[in-house]
Design a protein around this motif. Structure first.
Motif, PDB file in Angstrom:
ATOM      1  N   VAL A 164       0.850  -1.196   0.000  1.00  0.00           N
ATOM      2  CA  VAL A 164       0.000   0.000   0.000  1.00  0.00           C
ATOM      3  C   VAL A 164       0.888   1.248   0.000  1.00  0.00           C
ATOM      4  N   ARG A 165       0.605   2.142  -0.905  1.00  0.00           N
ATOM      5  CA  ARG A 165       1.320   3.414  -0.975  1.00  0.00           C
ATOM      6  C   ARG A 165       0.299   4.552  -1.084  1.00  0.00           C
ATOM      7  N   VAL A 166       0.721   5.732  -0.647  1.00  0.00           N
ATOM      8  CA  VAL A 166      -0.059   6.951  -0.897  1.00  0.00           C
ATOM      9  C   VAL A 166       0.838   7.929  -1.637  1.00  0.00           C
ATOM     10  N   ARG A 167       0.197   8.785  -2.448  1.00  0.00           N
ATOM     11  CA  ARG A 167       0.949   9.845  -3.094  1.00  0.00           C
ATOM     12  C   ARG A 167       0.135  11.128  -3.064  1.00  0.00           C
ATOM     13  N   ILE A 168       0.863  12.232  -3.018  1.00  0.00           N
ATOM     14  CA  ILE A 168       0.245  13.555  -2.924  1.00  0.00           C
ATOM     15  C   ILE A 168       0.724  14.360  -4.118  1.00  0.00           C
TER      16      ILE A 168
END
Length: 942
Positions: free
Chosen positions: A813-817
């Protein structure tokens, strides 16, 4: 039907009216006090209102502290303020402080600053209204010609004819208006000429730089007027020419005793001299505390009586009831009466407490006027097709101009509207000057004039817009509260508003949106306009009916006194709401809890009433690990359904929420500040201790000793605001991979900063948060902060979302902004800090099991029959509770309960169709797949 305009629309009447410094200071103020609103209808005018602001132990300290901390939110230079006065209003609920602006030693004409502070254990600022001039430019300050040269220019328009009396010249600054965008200086004189009966009084101005011609402003505006008197005064509302006289007591008259003592009559006309003996002489004229009458035609009325003090001294004015003498008594009585009308409701307004000169029977006809330099009311004699103007509402109207003068407000259209308003409310009659003309026509009929906003006509005509709003309010309050109570309320509102208002709309002088805000502020009882005011409906109906926008409030306020649950207990959780009726009434039985479990069908539960305005509903038992979306709806009597939270709130089902991972982002770690496809030339993501600017944070969000975060570009200390903001594209910040493969429901949160609202051009850029469960191959949008978002003007705000509602949790799981400046060349900055991952824990209550079950046996009775699809249909349409084994109802094993499962079960029961029920279908067994469906009560298996 008139349309309500919300406060944001009022504030956007001219976005260009707000300087950048004021905009930034306003943003800080709104961050400190959420709910604070603003209105800036022109360059010089600012109203700040809404929720209570600065608090202190006393009103004075609160007002001064607000100026110290937040004066930058006002357009204008506040280095030199002259405190005019302060006093209580609204029967002691509020305290108003009044100031005038000075610039470089010169008074600023028409400048005003009002600060309204609530009285209480803690005093809170509830309204700041100002009309202020910006600082003088160096060019204006340095180009002042000598007064002698300016006087010669001024005399060019006042040389002929009469001998003119000139005041001393004074440098005066003027608040910019219209096409003028900067503060100007003028050499200014008051010049008076003409005759006593036909005076001329003007302000003459010459630009301080000597350029241009002199300009003059007539200070004596011949007024239309109304009146009513006491003593042997006109009976009723009609002119003295058309009405009989009746005896009335004369209040506040100065009475003299031959011993030299002086006293004044009370409201009943009685007076007393204590400790007097023998024969004495008592005398009086029509001169008192608040009026002094002089007649041009005939003799000034005076009376005296001698006799023993054991007998009463009865003095009677105008025994013959002549027209000339009746005009004198009328003027005294109604000037005094109008003074008392205001002072009874504003006892601290001492600026009215002086005897205004009332000149009557002047040798002109068909008019009346107020002289600001002489502080006099002037009334004409009968003739020219008009009555003697010294009567009832005409006198009250002219006294209204005196009140405007003492409030330090402009006259013109506003003065006409204010004076009409004072007259019609004091006499409770919409007609000003009944039967003034020989034809029987009045001067004005406010009730039938129908003047609406905007109005660009003659000042007396457009003044009826303000008076019309007040008369409509008098009618509305009379209908809702009863005539007597409604009249008392509207009169008090008018008096309180008088102390708060900064006048009419700049340039036009008419009532406008700021007027409605001012009236609502003095009507409010808690210093918070967001939740309405006691008479919000009546006030806004009055202004909307005249085309003036009114700040919108919520008809029903839905709040959660115990807060919103972060986690629902698997055995059931109560939810309590409070519904405050503001602009409407809630319909009994029309309050519902609406929720969806794991993306399933809508379920609806009615709320049950508790004490007062509180209600409660209970979430049913649900499987631990489920994800619930819910909202509350309430319908009002106008048919509007109010929903809160909007669009819905998400939470998980379990027993507690554990902190699974915390990253304070003090180090770069495996974060990446760039990605393929990034196009920004400047302002790319950078890690470190942020260098603060007007739109970028000075400090990270982490508590000490943390200092670092991710920011879009790092400038240099003291550098310009746009030195390294995002420009010409987008920039991407990507997190490391997080292992969320353990069973459960996960919540991601972080603290973000985003500002796309500090440029002169309209904002058109977004900040987007996305999530991936495959290491970054594909992405799903979790949040978007775009133009107009309340959290897009800087400041740290928490972003939060439930992972399971977007993707299937995994070990990658990754998040990006993504932050961007891709439209107009705007100032755009962003920052990210303090990422947290939480997971729901299950202990006790319903829990998932690995027990064997029979697919299709929805009711867990040991076989597949017609009762199973019927139970699932009832569940899907929210008429049945959760099945005992959801896995058994999932006929095709796709992890979702829907109509496809019903069809497959019907085919199995009746032997038609080509579909088959997934395993375990013929004999009991374990679920071969992993999903979020639970099985609390498995089938009756051997």
């Amino acid at each position: 039907m008139a349309q309500v305009v919300d406060a944001a629309t009022i504030g956007r009447i001219s976005r260009g009216n707000q300087s950048r410094q004021a905009r930034e200071a306003m943003a800080d103020l709104q961050q400190l006090y959420p709910g604070v609103m603003e209105s800036r209808p022109d360059r010089a005018t600012t109203l700040i209102f809404g929720t209570p602001m600065t608090a202190a132990e006393d009103p004075w300290a609160a007002a001064e502290l607000w100026l110290l901390d937040h004066s930058g939110a006002l357009n204008g230079d506040l280095l030199s303020l002259e405190g005019l006065d302060d006093f209580e209003i609204c029967r002691g609920l509020y305290h108003v402080f009044r100031y005038r602006q000075w610039l470089s030693g010169s008074p600023v004409e028409d400048s005003n600053l009002r600060i309204v502070v609530s009285n209480g254990v803690l005093s809170r600022v509830v309204l700041v209204s100002a009309r202020l001039a910006p600082a003088l430019t160096v060019e204006v300050r340095d180009r002042v010609v000598p007064i002698g040269r300016a006087r010669s220019i001024a005399e060019g328009i006042r040389r002929e004819g009469t001998a003119w009396k000139w005041s001393d010249g004074q440098l005066v600054a003027r608040v910019p208006s219209g096409e003028v965008t900067h503060t100007q200086l003028f050499w200014t004189w008051i010049v008076r000429g003409g005759t006593f009966e036909n005076p001329v009084e003007e302000t003459i101005r010459v630009r301080a730089d000597g350029l241009g011609d002199a300009e003059s402003e007539n200070l004596i505006c011949f007024q239309d007027a109304t009146g009513n008197l006491q003593g042997n005064a006109t009976a009723g509302m009609l002119p003295p020419d058309l009405s009989s006289v009746s005896a009335r007591p004369l209040p506040t008259v100065e009475v003299a005793l031959d011993l030299g003592s002086i006293t004044h009559t009370d409201q009943g006309g009685d007076f007393i001299f204590p400790g007097v003996s023998g024969d004495r002489t008592v005398s009086a004229s029509l001169s008192g505390l608040y009026a002094h009458v002089i007649t041009v035609l005939g003799t000034d009325l005076s009376e005296s009586q001698s006799g023993p003090v054991s007998e009463p001294f009865d003095l009677f004015f105008n025994t013959g009831g002549t027209l000339i003498d009746t005009a004198q008594v009328n003027a005294f009585l109604h000037a005094t009466r109008t003074h008392d009308f205001m002072k009874d409701r504003l006892p601290g307004f001492t600026a009215l407490d002086l005897p205004i000169v009332c000149n009557v029977n002047l040798a002109q006809t068909c008019n009346a006027f107020f002289s600001p330099s002489e502080l006099s009311l002037n009334f004409f004699r009968t003739g020219g097709g008009c009555s003697n103007s010294a009567y009832s509402s005409v006198i009250a109207h002219e006294y209204g101009h005196f009140v405007v003068n003492r409030l330090n407000l402009g006259q013109s259209t506003f003065g006409e509207g204010y004076s009409d308003s004072l007259a019609i409310l004091s006499f409770d009659d919409p007609v000003v000057g009944r039967n003034f003309f020989d034809t029987g026509a009045p001067i004005r009929d406010i009730g039938t004039a129908g003047v609406t906003y905007p109005c660009a006509g003659q000042i007396h005509f457009c003044g009826q817009l303000l008076a019309g709003c007040w008369w409509d309010l008098r009618q509305n309050l009379g209908n809702s509260l009863g005539s007597i109570v409604g009249l008392d309320v509207v009169r008090q509102l008018f008096a309180d508003w008088s102390a708060v208002t900064i006048g009419g709309e700049a340039g036009a002088g008419t009532a406008y949106s700021a007027t409605a805000i001012e009236v609502l502020t003095v009507d409010d009882d808690d210093g918070n306009l967001e939740n309405g005011t006691p008479h919000y409906s009546e006030i806004c109906a009055s202004f909307l009916g005249r085309g003036i926008p009114c700040p919108q409030v919520v008809a029903l306020s839905i709040t959660f006194p115990l807060g919103l649950p972060e986690v629902l207990d698997s055995s059931g959780t109560p939810l309590r709401v409070q519904i405050e009726e503001i602009g409407s009434t809630v319909v009994p039985g029309q309050i519902f809890l609406q929720f969806w479990v794991d993306g399933g069908p809508l379920q609806v539960i009615p709320f049950s009433p508790l004490l007062g305005d509180e209600y409660e509903a209970v979430f049913p038992p649900m499987n631990c690990g489920s994800l619930v979306e819910y909202t509350v709806s309430a319908q009002d009597t106008q048919g509007v359904v109010h929903v809160e939270p909007t669009p819905f709130e998400q939470c998980g089902v379990g027993n507690s929420l554990e902190v699974f991972l915390v990253d304070p982002i003090e180090s770069v770690g495996a974060w990446s500040g760039s990605a393929p496809g990034d196009t920004a030339l400047f302002g790319q993501w950078a890690h470190g201790d942020p260098v603060g600017t007007e739109i970028q944070p000075e400090f990270d969000h982490t508590v000490d000793p943390g200092v670092n975060c991710w920011v879009t570009g790092q400038g240099v200390p003291g550098g310009p605001v746009g030195a390294n903001d995002i420009d010409l594209g987008m920039t991407t910040l990507t997190s490391p991979a997080f292992d969320c493969s353990q069973p459960g429901v996960y919540r991601f949160s972080c603290w973000r900063w985003f500002d796309n609202n500090s440029s002169f051009s309209p904002p058109d850029d977004d900040l987007v948060i996305e999530v991936s469960s495959d290491g970054g191959t594909s992405w799903v949008e979790a949040e978007r902060i775009g133009p107009g978002h309340p959290e897009a003007s800087g400041g740290w705000f928490r972003a939060s979302f439930w992972l399971n509602s977007l993707v299937v949790p995994s070990a990658q799981v990754r998040v990006r902004i993504i932050a961007e400046d891709t439209g107009n060349g705007n100032l755009v900055e962003a920052a990210i800090d303090d990422l947290t991952i939480e997971r729901i824990l299950c202990s006790g209550g319903p829990t998932p099991t690995d027990a064997d079950f029979l697919r299709g046996d929805c009711n867990s009775d040991g076989g597949v029959n017609i009762s199973d699809p019927i139970l699932l249909l009832e569940r899907l349409f929210a008429t049945a509770s959760i099945p005992p084994c959801e896995d058994s109802c999932d006929a095709n094993d796709d992890g979702v309960l829907n109509l496809t499962d019903v069809v497959l079960m019907l085919e199995a029961v009746f032997g038609f169709g080509s579909g088959t029920i997934a395993d375990p279908a013929l004999i009991c067994g374990a679920d071969p797949s992993t999903d979020n469906l639970q099985c609390q009560l498995p089938s009756l298996c051997p």
